[in-house]
Scaffold this active site. Structure first.
Site, PDB file in Angstrom:
ATOM      1  N   ALA A 226      -1.708   6.507   1.521  1.00  0.00           N
ATOM      2  CA  ALA A 226      -2.440   5.970   2.668  1.00  0.00           C
ATOM      3  C   ALA A 226      -2.521   6.984   3.812  1.00  0.00           C
ATOM      4  CB  ALA A 226      -1.774   4.680   3.147  1.00  0.00           C
TER       5      ALA A 226
ATOM      6  N   VAL B  97       0.855  -1.183   0.000  1.00  0.00           N
ATOM      7  CA  VAL B  97       0.000   0.000   0.000  1.00  0.00           C
ATOM      8  C   VAL B  97       0.893   1.235   0.000  1.00  0.00           C
ATOM      9  CG1 VAL B  97      -1.784   1.226   1.301  1.00  0.00           C
ATOM     10  CG2 VAL B  97      -1.745  -1.278   1.311  1.00  0.00           C
ATOM     11  N   CYS B  98       0.658   2.144  -0.931  1.00  0.00           N
ATOM     12  CA  CYS B  98       1.488   3.348  -1.019  1.00  0.00           C
ATOM     13  C   CYS B  98       1.361   4.157   0.276  1.00  0.00           C
ATOM     14  CB  CYS B  98       1.062   4.208  -2.202  1.00  0.00           C
ATOM     15  SG  CYS B  98       1.941   5.780  -2.249  1.00  0.00           S
ATOM     16  N   ILE B  99       2.483   4.404   0.916  1.00  0.00           N
ATOM     17  CA  ILE B  99       2.454   5.027   2.238  1.00  0.00           C
ATOM     18  C   ILE B  99       1.977   6.479   2.172  1.00  0.00           C
ATOM     19  CG2 ILE B  99       4.935   5.621   2.174  1.00  0.00           C
ATOM     20  CD1 ILE B  99       4.917   5.008   5.238  1.00  0.00           C
TER      21      ILE B  99
END
Lengths: 130, 99
Positions: free
Chosen positions: A81, A76-78
Protein backbone atom coordinates in the site's frame (compact mmCIF):
# COMPACT_ATOMS: atom_id res chain seq x y z
CA UNK A 1 -16.27 -24.12 6.22
CA UNK A 2 -13.79 -21.28 6.64
CA UNK A 3 -12.38 -19.38 3.68
CA UNK A 4 -9.48 -16.96 3.43
CA UNK A 5 -9.36 -14.84 0.29
CA UNK A 6 -6.36 -13.06 -1.19
CA UNK A 7 -6.50 -10.56 -4.02
CA UNK A 8 -3.55 -9.60 -6.21
CA UNK A 9 -4.88 -7.67 -9.20
CA UNK A 10 -5.86 -3.98 -9.59
CA UNK A 11 -9.49 -2.82 -9.20
CA UNK A 12 -10.18 -2.82 -12.95
CA UNK A 13 -9.06 -6.46 -13.37
CA UNK A 14 -11.90 -8.96 -13.85
CA UNK A 15 -10.41 -11.16 -11.11
CA UNK A 16 -11.04 -8.47 -8.47
CA UNK A 17 -14.75 -8.55 -9.33
CA UNK A 18 -14.70 -12.36 -9.47
CA UNK A 19 -13.28 -12.42 -5.94
CA UNK A 20 -16.21 -10.33 -4.70
CA UNK A 21 -18.75 -12.57 -6.42
CA UNK A 22 -17.03 -15.61 -4.87
CA UNK A 23 -17.07 -13.99 -1.42
CA UNK A 24 -20.80 -13.20 -1.75
CA UNK A 25 -21.53 -16.78 -2.80
CA UNK A 26 -19.44 -18.19 0.06
CA UNK A 27 -21.42 -16.24 2.68
CA UNK A 28 -24.71 -17.04 0.92
CA UNK A 29 -23.74 -20.72 1.11
CA UNK A 30 -23.40 -20.51 4.90
CA UNK A 31 -19.60 -20.40 4.96
CA UNK A 32 -17.33 -18.09 6.92
CA UNK A 33 -14.67 -15.73 5.55
CA UNK A 34 -11.94 -15.39 8.16
CA UNK A 35 -10.08 -12.64 6.31
CA UNK A 36 -9.79 -10.90 2.95
CA UNK A 37 -6.19 -9.95 2.26
CA UNK A 38 -5.39 -7.31 -0.35
CA UNK A 39 -1.91 -7.69 -1.78
CA UNK A 40 0.10 -6.18 -4.65
CA UNK A 41 -2.00 -4.00 -7.00
CA UNK A 42 -5.26 -4.95 -5.27
CA UNK A 43 -4.43 -2.49 -2.46
CA UNK A 44 -5.86 0.21 -4.76
CA UNK A 45 -9.30 -1.25 -4.00
CA UNK A 46 -9.01 0.22 -0.51
CA UNK A 47 -8.25 3.76 -1.66
CA UNK A 48 -11.05 6.19 -0.91
CA UNK A 49 -9.87 8.46 -3.76
CA UNK A 50 -10.64 6.10 -6.64
CA UNK A 51 -13.36 7.45 -8.93
CA UNK A 52 -15.19 5.06 -11.24
CA UNK A 53 -17.01 6.12 -14.42
CA UNK A 54 -20.76 6.45 -13.84
CA UNK A 55 -21.65 3.58 -16.15
CA UNK A 56 -19.10 1.22 -14.64
CA UNK A 57 -19.16 -0.96 -11.56
CA UNK A 58 -17.53 0.92 -8.67
CA UNK A 59 -15.60 -2.06 -7.36
CA UNK A 60 -13.73 -0.22 -4.54
CA UNK A 61 -17.12 0.93 -3.21
CA UNK A 62 -18.64 -2.53 -3.67
CA UNK A 63 -15.82 -4.16 -1.70
CA UNK A 64 -16.02 -1.50 1.02
CA UNK A 65 -19.78 -2.02 1.42
CA UNK A 66 -19.41 -5.79 1.44
CA UNK A 67 -16.68 -5.77 4.11
CA UNK A 68 -18.65 -3.27 6.22
CA UNK A 69 -22.00 -5.03 5.96
CA UNK A 70 -20.62 -8.42 6.91
CA UNK A 71 -18.10 -7.05 9.43
CA UNK A 72 -15.26 -8.87 7.71
CA UNK A 73 -11.58 -8.54 8.44
CA UNK A 74 -10.31 -6.57 5.43
CA UNK A 75 -6.53 -6.37 5.64
CA UNK A 76 -4.41 -4.35 3.21
CA UNK A 77 -0.72 -5.19 2.90
CA UNK A 78 1.10 -2.20 4.36
CA UNK A 79 4.26 -2.49 2.23
CA UNK A 80 2.27 -2.89 -1.00
CA UNK A 81 0.00 0.00 0.00
CA UNK A 82 2.69 2.51 0.97
CA UNK A 83 4.62 2.06 -2.27
CA UNK A 84 1.39 2.69 -4.22
CA UNK A 85 0.37 5.76 -2.25
CA UNK A 86 -2.37 4.13 -0.20
CA UNK A 87 -1.95 5.50 3.33
CA UNK A 88 -4.05 5.78 6.46
CA UNK A 89 -3.86 8.80 8.76
CA UNK A 90 -1.17 7.28 10.95
CA UNK A 91 1.14 6.46 8.03
CA UNK A 92 0.54 9.84 6.40
CA UNK A 93 1.66 11.49 9.62
CA UNK A 94 4.63 9.15 10.02
CA UNK A 95 5.94 9.92 6.53
CA UNK A 96 4.90 13.57 6.45
CA UNK A 97 2.35 13.23 3.63
CA UNK A 98 -0.32 15.87 3.08
CA UNK A 99 -3.32 13.56 3.15
CA UNK A 100 -4.49 10.00 3.50
CA UNK A 101 -6.87 7.80 1.53
CA UNK A 102 -7.44 4.72 3.65
CA UNK A 103 -10.01 4.57 6.42
CA UNK A 104 -12.19 1.99 8.17
CA UNK A 105 -13.15 -0.74 7.44
CA UNK A 106 -9.68 -1.26 5.97
CA UNK A 107 -6.72 -2.10 8.12
CA UNK A 108 -3.07 -1.82 7.12
CA UNK A 109 -0.97 -4.75 8.28
CA UNK A 110 1.78 -7.12 7.27
CA UNK A 111 2.05 -10.26 5.17
CA UNK A 112 1.93 -12.32 8.36
CA UNK A 113 -1.82 -11.70 8.35
CA UNK A 114 -2.10 -13.62 5.07
CA UNK A 115 -0.10 -16.50 6.51
CA UNK A 116 -2.23 -16.56 9.64
CA UNK A 117 -5.46 -16.51 7.62
CA UNK A 118 -4.20 -19.38 5.47
CA UNK A 119 -3.55 -21.43 8.63
CA UNK A 120 -6.92 -20.61 10.15
CA UNK A 121 -9.03 -21.26 7.06
CA UNK A 122 -9.98 -24.56 5.44
CA UNK A 123 -9.23 -23.06 2.03
CA UNK A 124 -7.18 -20.11 0.82
CA UNK A 125 -8.46 -18.88 -2.53
CA UNK A 126 -6.28 -16.44 -4.46
CA UNK A 127 -7.64 -14.13 -7.14
CA UNK A 128 -5.39 -12.53 -9.73
CA UNK A 129 -4.84 -12.39 -13.44
CA UNK A 130 -7.54 -11.50 -15.96
CA UNK B 1 -3.45 -34.99 -3.05
CA UNK B 2 -6.16 -33.74 -5.38
CA UNK B 3 -5.79 -30.10 -6.33
CA UNK B 4 -8.20 -27.75 -8.05
CA UNK B 5 -6.30 -25.49 -10.43
CA UNK B 6 -7.71 -22.05 -11.25
CA UNK B 7 -6.77 -20.41 -14.52
CA UNK B 8 -7.71 -16.88 -15.53
CA UNK B 9 -5.47 -15.93 -18.44
CA UNK B 10 -6.04 -16.54 -22.13
CA UNK B 11 -4.04 -19.51 -23.47
CA UNK B 12 -3.34 -17.41 -26.57
CA UNK B 13 -1.31 -14.79 -24.66
CA UNK B 14 -0.01 -16.61 -21.59
CA UNK B 15 1.69 -19.93 -20.84
CA UNK B 16 0.22 -20.53 -17.37
CA UNK B 17 -2.34 -22.93 -18.84
CA UNK B 18 0.36 -25.00 -20.52
CA UNK B 19 2.40 -25.09 -17.30
CA UNK B 20 -0.68 -26.08 -15.35
CA UNK B 21 -1.45 -28.98 -17.68
CA UNK B 22 2.05 -30.37 -17.14
CA UNK B 23 1.30 -30.57 -13.39
CA UNK B 24 -2.32 -31.70 -13.66
CA UNK B 25 -2.43 -35.20 -12.20
CA UNK B 26 -5.04 -37.91 -11.85
CA UNK B 27 -7.90 -36.64 -9.69
CA UNK B 28 -6.96 -32.98 -10.10
CA UNK B 29 -9.55 -30.54 -11.41
CA UNK B 30 -9.22 -27.51 -13.65
CA UNK B 31 -11.50 -24.49 -13.50
CA UNK B 32 -11.35 -21.95 -16.32
CA UNK B 33 -12.32 -18.41 -15.40
CA UNK B 34 -12.02 -15.04 -17.11
CA UNK B 35 -10.05 -15.06 -20.37
CA UNK B 36 -8.94 -18.64 -19.68
CA UNK B 37 -12.30 -19.80 -21.07
CA UNK B 38 -10.96 -18.84 -24.52
CA UNK B 39 -9.26 -22.25 -24.32
CA UNK B 40 -12.71 -23.64 -25.19
CA UNK B 41 -12.83 -21.79 -28.51
CA UNK B 42 -13.88 -24.51 -30.99
CA UNK B 43 -11.25 -25.83 -33.41
CA UNK B 44 -8.39 -24.22 -31.49
CA UNK B 45 -5.24 -25.96 -30.28
CA UNK B 46 -6.04 -25.43 -26.55
CA UNK B 47 -9.50 -26.93 -27.20
CA UNK B 48 -7.93 -30.03 -28.74
CA UNK B 49 -5.55 -30.42 -25.79
CA UNK B 50 -8.32 -30.07 -23.20
CA UNK B 51 -10.69 -32.40 -25.03
CA UNK B 52 -7.98 -35.09 -25.03
CA UNK B 53 -7.46 -35.00 -21.24
CA UNK B 54 -8.25 -38.23 -19.37
CA UNK B 55 -11.67 -38.35 -17.71
CA UNK B 56 -10.07 -38.45 -14.23
CA UNK B 57 -9.14 -34.77 -14.61
CA UNK B 58 -12.52 -33.02 -14.45
CA UNK B 59 -12.87 -29.71 -16.30
CA UNK B 60 -15.03 -26.79 -15.24
CA UNK B 61 -15.65 -23.29 -16.54
CA UNK B 62 -17.35 -20.31 -14.94
CA UNK B 63 -20.68 -19.92 -16.74
CA UNK B 64 -20.77 -16.10 -16.71
CA UNK B 65 -17.32 -15.92 -18.31
CA UNK B 66 -18.41 -18.32 -21.05
CA UNK B 67 -21.58 -16.30 -21.68
CA UNK B 68 -19.70 -13.00 -21.72
CA UNK B 69 -17.48 -14.34 -24.50
CA UNK B 70 -20.13 -16.18 -26.48
CA UNK B 71 -18.55 -19.59 -25.91
CA UNK B 72 -20.68 -22.68 -25.36
CA UNK B 73 -19.45 -25.31 -22.90
CA UNK B 74 -18.52 -28.50 -24.79
CA UNK B 75 -19.67 -31.84 -23.37
CA UNK B 76 -16.36 -32.48 -21.57
CA UNK B 77 -16.68 -29.27 -19.54
CA UNK B 78 -19.15 -28.51 -16.75
CA UNK B 79 -20.28 -24.88 -16.64
CA UNK B 80 -20.75 -23.69 -13.06
CA UNK B 81 -22.08 -20.61 -11.25
CA UNK B 82 -20.49 -18.93 -8.22
CA UNK B 83 -22.34 -21.08 -5.65
CA UNK B 84 -20.97 -24.16 -7.41
CA UNK B 85 -17.54 -22.52 -7.61
CA UNK B 86 -17.51 -22.23 -3.80
CA UNK B 87 -18.56 -25.86 -3.32
CA UNK B 88 -16.04 -27.00 -5.93
CA UNK B 89 -13.15 -25.55 -3.92
CA UNK B 90 -14.27 -27.73 -1.00
CA UNK B 91 -14.41 -30.91 -3.07
CA UNK B 92 -10.65 -30.77 -3.62
CA UNK B 93 -8.06 -30.86 -0.87
CA UNK B 94 -6.38 -27.70 -2.04
CA UNK B 95 -6.82 -24.89 -4.53
CA UNK B 96 -3.99 -23.50 -6.63
CA UNK B 97 -4.52 -20.21 -8.48
CA UNK B 98 -2.27 -19.48 -11.45
CA UNK B 99 -2.03 -15.71 -11.05
Amino acid sequence: MKFALALFAPPHAPSSRRALRFAEAALAGGHEIVRVFFYQDSVQLASSLTVSAQDELDLPAAWRTFVQEHRLDGVVCIAAALRRGVLNGEEAQRYGRAGHNLDAPWELSGLGQLHEAAQEADRLICFGGD
Amino acid sequence: MATLHLLSRSPFVDLSGASCLRLLGAGDGLLLTGDAVYALQADSRPFAVLSALPADRPLFALAEDLEARGIAAPDFVQAIDYAEFVELTLRFERVNSWL
